[in-house]
Design a protein around this motif. Structure first.
Motif, PDB file in Angstrom:
ATOM      1  N   LEU A  16      -5.527  -8.101 -10.291  1.00 10.09           N
ATOM      2  CA  LEU A  16      -4.586  -7.499  -9.146  1.00 10.09           C
ATOM      3  C   LEU A  16      -3.688  -9.204  -9.679  1.00 10.09           C
ATOM      4  CD1 LEU A  16      -6.702  -7.842  -6.044  1.00 10.09           C
ATOM      5  CD2 LEU A  16      -5.246  -6.593  -6.549  1.00 10.09           C
ATOM      6  N   THR A  46       0.368  -8.348  -9.490  1.00 12.54           N
ATOM      7  CA  THR A  46       1.482  -9.601  -8.308  1.00 12.54           C
ATOM      8  C   THR A  46       2.731  -9.740  -9.720  1.00 12.54           C
ATOM      9  OG1 THR A  46      -0.280 -10.144  -7.229  1.00 12.54           O
ATOM     10  CG2 THR A  46       1.612 -12.044  -7.398  1.00 12.54           C
ATOM     11  N   THR A 102      13.057  -0.432  -4.473  1.00 13.98           N
ATOM     12  CA  THR A 102      11.718   0.029  -3.309  1.00 13.98           C
ATOM     13  C   THR A 102      10.668   0.801  -3.843  1.00 13.98           C
ATOM     14  OG1 THR A 102      13.820  -0.292  -1.990  1.00 13.98           O
ATOM     15  CG2 THR A 102      11.070  -0.073  -0.904  1.00 13.98           C
ATOM     16  N   LEU A 130       6.946  -0.677  -4.166  1.00 15.19           N
ATOM     17  CA  LEU A 130       6.048   0.083  -3.239  1.00 15.19           C
ATOM     18  C   LEU A 130       4.596   0.657  -4.002  1.00 15.19           C
ATOM     19  CD1 LEU A 130       7.672   1.534  -0.308  1.00 15.19           C
ATOM     20  CD2 LEU A 130       6.042  -0.580  -0.148  1.00 15.19           C
ATOM     21  N   ALA A 161       2.693  -2.252  -5.527  1.00 15.37           N
ATOM     22  CA  ALA A 161       1.903  -2.674  -4.613  1.00 15.37           C
ATOM     23  C   ALA A 161       0.339  -1.766  -3.748  1.00 15.37           C
ATOM     24  CB  ALA A 161       2.947  -3.276  -3.035  1.00 15.37           C
ATOM     25  N   SER A 162       0.685   0.077  -3.563  1.00 11.69           N
ATOM     26  CA  SER A 162       0.095   0.533  -3.222  1.00 11.69           C
ATOM     27  C   SER A 162      -1.224   1.057  -4.537  1.00 11.69           C
ATOM     28  CB  SER A 162       0.468   1.590  -3.542  1.00 11.69           C
ATOM     29  OG  SER A 162       2.199   2.045  -2.474  1.00 11.69           O
ATOM     30  N   LYS A 212      -2.019  -2.080  -6.226  1.00 11.83           N
ATOM     31  CA  LYS A 212      -3.081  -3.099  -5.940  1.00 11.83           C
ATOM     32  C   LYS A 212      -3.752  -3.134  -4.970  1.00 11.83           C
ATOM     33  CE  LYS A 212      -0.358  -7.026  -5.785  1.00 11.83           C
ATOM     34  NZ  LYS A 212       0.700  -8.511  -5.524  1.00 11.83           N
ATOM     35  N   GLY A 213      -3.276  -2.394  -4.140  1.00  9.98           N
ATOM     36  CA  GLY A 213      -3.672  -2.261  -2.594  1.00  9.98           C
ATOM     37  C   GLY A 213      -5.064  -1.278  -2.623  1.00  9.98           C
ATOM     38  N   VAL A 241      -8.134  -3.150  -4.126  1.00 11.19           N
ATOM     39  CA  VAL A 241      -8.448  -3.727  -2.787  1.00 11.19           C
ATOM     40  C   VAL A 241      -9.682  -3.002  -2.451  1.00 11.19           C
ATOM     41  CG1 VAL A 241      -7.838  -5.266  -1.319  1.00 11.19           C
ATOM     42  CG2 VAL A 241      -6.610  -5.789  -3.173  1.00 11.19           C
ATOM     43  N   LEU A 257      -4.062   5.202   7.146  1.00  7.99           N
ATOM     44  CA  LEU A 257      -2.771   5.901   6.447  1.00  7.99           C
ATOM     45  C   LEU A 257      -1.903   7.041   6.113  1.00  7.99           C
ATOM     46  CD1 LEU A 257      -4.433   3.999   3.090  1.00  7.99           C
ATOM     47  CD2 LEU A 257      -3.034   2.794   4.867  1.00  7.99           C
ATOM     48  N   VAL A 312      -3.697  -1.174  10.610  1.00  9.00           N
ATOM     49  CA  VAL A 312      -2.802  -0.994   9.926  1.00  9.00           C
ATOM     50  C   VAL A 312      -1.970   0.031  10.981  1.00  9.00           C
ATOM     51  CG1 VAL A 312      -2.323   1.566   9.052  1.00  9.00           C
ATOM     52  CG2 VAL A 312      -4.614  -0.078   8.509  1.00  9.00           C
ATOM     53  N   LEU A 314      -5.354 -13.034  -3.067  1.00  7.45           N
ATOM     54  CA  LEU A 314      -5.741 -12.856  -3.953  1.00  7.45           C
ATOM     55  C   LEU A 314      -6.905 -13.143  -4.051  1.00  7.45           C
ATOM     56  CD1 LEU A 314      -3.077 -10.673  -5.926  1.00  7.45           C
ATOM     57  CD2 LEU A 314      -4.292  -9.597  -4.126  1.00  7.45           C
ATOM     58  N   LEU A 331      -4.534  -6.948   2.325  1.00  5.94           N
ATOM     59  CA  LEU A 331      -4.075  -6.070   1.993  1.00  5.94           C
ATOM     60  C   LEU A 331      -2.475  -5.695   2.309  1.00  5.94           C
ATOM     61  CD1 LEU A 331      -6.324  -2.636   1.406  1.00  5.94           C
ATOM     62  CD2 LEU A 331      -4.006  -2.187   1.412  1.00  5.94           C
ATOM     63  N   ILE A 345      -0.328  -7.966   0.736  1.00  9.87           N
ATOM     64  CA  ILE A 345       0.564  -7.146  -0.858  1.00  9.87           C
ATOM     65  C   ILE A 345       1.480  -6.217  -0.908  1.00  9.87           C
ATOM     66  CG2 ILE A 345      -0.286  -5.695  -1.887  1.00  9.87           C
ATOM     67  CD1 ILE A 345      -2.876  -6.386  -2.214  1.00  9.87           C
ATOM     68  N   TYR A 346       1.560  -5.511   1.152  1.00  4.43           N
ATOM     69  CA  TYR A 346       2.501  -5.131   1.027  1.00  4.43           C
ATOM     70  C   TYR A 346       4.038  -5.967   1.573  1.00  4.43           C
ATOM     71  CZ  TYR A 346       0.664  -0.453   0.448  1.00  4.43           C
ATOM     72  OH  TYR A 346       0.077   0.864  -0.427  1.00  4.43           O
TER      73      TYR A 346
END
Lengths: 132, 224
Positions: free
Chosen positions: A24, A28, A44, A48, A51-52, A54-55, A58, A79, B46, B87, B211, B214-215
């Motif tokens: 992670l 970053t 962008t 994204l 970021a996804s 990383k998400g 997690v 989602l 979310v 994090l 999370l 993170i975005y």
């Protein structure tokens, strides 16, 4: 979903969690560095995608979705609705032409100093030709 | 979720802990039920933040220059620092779940404290960021009073900035309250490999807050 026997929650060793944290932090660092590179319209998207990634780490490791199919379906379902909301909205935005009411002859200014239904040239704040 | 200790129930064969509610057959069933409830709540979270992200997307698409210019007022270093802090807090939170799962009471307390500290650091950094914005007059909507802009419409970026980071900050504060509650119960010795639902569930909430950040971080700080 239902575990009929006890202790069906596998214990993940701390080493795994530490590796996920490391990944992670590396991601970053990458996303900060990538923001200095110009990918044009893909800027962008690149941000994204990272970021996804990383998400996902997690959610899968820290939130234990790897061992939790039932709740993973709930979460991914949420989602999915968010994705529909976002993508269909952006379809609209991307294909919009400025439309004026028939009784109005001048373009609308959204706020003081705004361009007339078109983008602004950053240096001057003046409209850049016509709308896309 | 409630801390009521039920009176001795008839199922003595698996009544190891006083934390099994009488309407559940066994601990794992209680744990799964609590977890499903939490996940359903997280989906609503979310969608709550999702609405703001969609609004952000619309305005960003319509006024790219204004967003571009406005984001230069944000400090990337502080944003990155906060990302790292959050994090790490997610890691310490998941380690406290691990400590509970493996009956390590001292480590559980330690990791909960570390998580709380990270959350505190995050909020302190946020305080400095916000006070800088207030000072510069970079406020949302009609309160925007920053002078000398070459690009109009930057107030819109700050409307989203404050709404999204503010809502996120409130979630961090709520998380801190929940973790403090866990800490009190951990010190009382409530948690064990047998019963750690509250730790797991607070952990899930905490990771979701992570999370969302993170975005938020690339969208707010790293527009290029």
């Amino acid at each position: 979903m239902a575990h009929l026997n006890e202790h069906t929650h596998p214990v993940t060793p701390p080493k795994t969690y530490a590796l996920v944290l490391l990944a992670l932090l590396v991601l970053t660092f990458i996303t900060v560095q990538a923001s200095y590179i110009d990918f044009g319209p893909w800027n962008t998207v690149v941000a994204l995608v990272i970021a996804s990634a990383k998400g996902s780490l997690v959610a899968l490791f820290f939130m234990h979705l790897r061992h939790d199919r039932f709740n993973a379906v709930i979460f991914v379902g949420g989602l999915l609705f968010l994705a529909i909301f976002l993508i269909w909205t952006l379809f609209d935005i991307a294909n919009r032409q400025p439309v004026l009411p028939s009784n109005l002859k001048t373009p609308i200014q959204e706020f003081p100093g705004a361009p007339l239904n078109g983008p602004v040239r950053p240096s001057t704040g003046q409209p850049r030709g016509t709308a896309q | 979720m409630s801390t009521l200790t039920s009176s001795a129930h008839p199922h003595a064969d698996h009544g190891h802990t006083p934390f099994l509610q009488h309407h559940f057959r066994e601990m794992s069933q209680q744990f799964d039920a609590a977890k499903i409830g939490m996940w359903l709540f997280l989906v609503t979270e979310v969608l709550l933040f999702g609405g703001l992200f969609v609004g952000y997307g619309i305005m960003h698409a319509r006024h790219p220059e204004a967003f571009m210019a406005a984001h230069h007022h944000l400090d990337r270093t502080l944003g990155a620092l906060n990302t790292v802090v959050l994090l790490i807090s997610s890691f310490t939170m998941v380690m406290s779940v691990w400590a509970a799962q493996t009956d390590r009471k001292k480590l559980l307390i330690l990791f909960l404290l570390l998580t709380l500290m990270c959350a505190g650091v995050f909020m302190v950094v946020k305080y400095f960021e916000y006070s800088h914005k207030f000072h510069e007059g970079l406020l949302p909507g009609k309160y925007y009073s920053h002078k000398g802009d070459t690009v109009p419409g930057q107030f819109m970026f700050f409307s989203f900035y404050f709404m999204m980071t503010g809502l996120h900050g409130i979630h961090v504060l709520a998380g801190m309250v929940a973790i403090t509650w866990l800490l009190v119960r951990a010190i009382k010795g409530h948690f064990s490999s047998e019963y750690y639902s509250p730790v797991e569930i607070t952990g899930l909430y905490w990771h979701l807050v992570d999370l969302i950040w993170i975005y938020l971080f690339p969208l707010m700080y790293l527009i290029s």
